[in-house]
Design an enzyme around this catalytic site. Structure first.
Site, short mmCIF file in Angstrom:
data_model
loop_
_atom_site.label_atom_id
_atom_site.label_comp_id
_atom_site.label_asym_id
_atom_site.label_seq_id
_atom_site.Cartn_x
_atom_site.Cartn_y
_atom_site.Cartn_z
N ASP A 62 0.84 -1.34 -0.08
CA ASP A 62 -0.05 0.04 -0.01
C ASP A 62 0.95 1.37 -0.06
O ASP A 62 1.50 1.55 0.92
CB ASP A 62 -1.00 -0.08 1.23
CG ASP A 62 -1.69 1.09 1.50
OD1 ASP A 62 -1.77 2.14 0.49
OD2 ASP A 62 -2.69 1.33 2.29
N TYR A 154 -9.18 14.33 -8.42
CA TYR A 154 -8.30 13.77 -9.17
C TYR A 154 -7.28 14.39 -9.83
O TYR A 154 -6.17 14.36 -9.99
CB TYR A 154 -8.96 12.51 -10.19
CG TYR A 154 -8.32 12.03 -10.94
CD1 TYR A 154 -7.56 10.72 -10.57
CD2 TYR A 154 -7.71 12.25 -12.46
CE1 TYR A 154 -6.88 9.80 -11.33
CE2 TYR A 154 -7.05 11.31 -13.16
CZ TYR A 154 -6.46 10.28 -12.56
OH TYR A 154 -5.67 9.32 -13.25
N LYS A 158 -3.34 14.94 -9.50
CA LYS A 158 -2.29 14.78 -10.69
C LYS A 158 -1.57 16.07 -11.09
O LYS A 158 -0.15 15.84 -11.49
CB LYS A 158 -3.06 14.07 -11.93
CG LYS A 158 -3.76 12.90 -11.66
CD LYS A 158 -2.51 11.65 -11.43
CE LYS A 158 -3.23 10.33 -11.32
NZ LYS A 158 -1.73 9.44 -11.36
#
Length: 255
Positions: A62, A154, A158
């Site tokens: 993870d 998101y 990014k």
């Protein structure tokens, strides 16, 4: 072979872009360490590589857990004696939804995987990469610079990936470590169903139609670009955003 005797860690390699890249790197001579939170997928990828007579190992990791990342790097060094390539593919998608419907838990989880994960892997691989003058390659997105609607979490994550890439490229250049960011367009991976409700062949065709090349990106397309960026053929490329998007960033084609 472009990666002969190189030791490569690929996160998120249990499926999609990570799996395609792991297979491609191994065919080019790399010893590949497949990591993923999905242990079954990671083991499947490693088995596919070994069944073709190449070298691979799977380590469940993870990337949002610093302890697990440290354990992964230590295991790699113990098993293989070093590290040349860190390819950060692991990521968490966001289901399209209005900004005001995103919960704090969703925001924290996406940031933990997409941003903190890269921080942890780069930080704890750095001592080995300094020895080998290695390469770090991160997966950003076309949304790193051109966000779409209903994607604020998101897109933010990014965007951070791209700027981490640029900052590290400057800071680590003194060690001859190259750091780049590959920015895919919409890619036909299992994550698409988690991002776009009702994802199907019709939607895939609509995505393709919106690009100049009239094609959706495949995991193998990303793997090909990644191979170039981690190889010596890209020895003078660092701090770059490398788009694999069928021309989407250029603009929508009307032809």
């Amino acid at each position: 072979m472009k990666l002969k005797n190189k030791i490569a860690v690929i996160t998120g390699a249990g499926s999609g872009m990570g799996r395609a890249s792991a297979i491609r790197f191994a065919r080019e001579g790399a010893k590949v360490i497949v990591t993923d939170l999905n242990d079954i997928g990671a083991r499947e990828t490693a088995a596919m590589i070994r069944n073709d007579g190449m070298d691979a190992a799977a380590i469940r990791t993870d990337v949002a857990s610093e302890e697990q990342v440290i354990n992964m790097v230590d295991t790699v060094v113990e098993k293989y004696g070093g590290l040349h390539i860190l390819f950060n593919v692991a990521g968490c998608p966001q289901q399209e939804k209005p900004f005001e419907m995103i919960t704090g838990e969703e925001w924290d989880h996406i940031m933990a995987v997409n941003v903190r994960g890269i921080f942890y892997t780069a930080k704890h691989a750095l001592s080995e990469l300094k020895k080998t003058r290695g390469v770090i390659l991160n997966v950003g997105s076309i949304w790193s610079e051109r966000p779409g609607p209903r994607s604020v979490c998101y897109a933010a994550s990014k965007g951070a990936v791209l700027n981490i890439t640029r900052a590290l490229a400057i800071e680590l250049a003194i060690y001859k470590i190259r750091v780049n960011c590959i920015c895919p367009g919409a890619t036909d991976t299992p994550f698409m169903a988690q991002t776009i409700p009702g994802y199907n062949e019709k939607i895939k065709e609509e995505i393709a139609a919106a690009t100049p090349l009239k094609s959706i990106v495949l995991p193998e397309d990303v793997a090909s670009a990644a191979l170039f960026l981690v190889s010596n053929e890209a020895s003078k490329i660092t701090g770059s955003a490398f788009y694999v998007d069928s021309g989407y960033m250029v603009g929508r084609s009307e032809v």
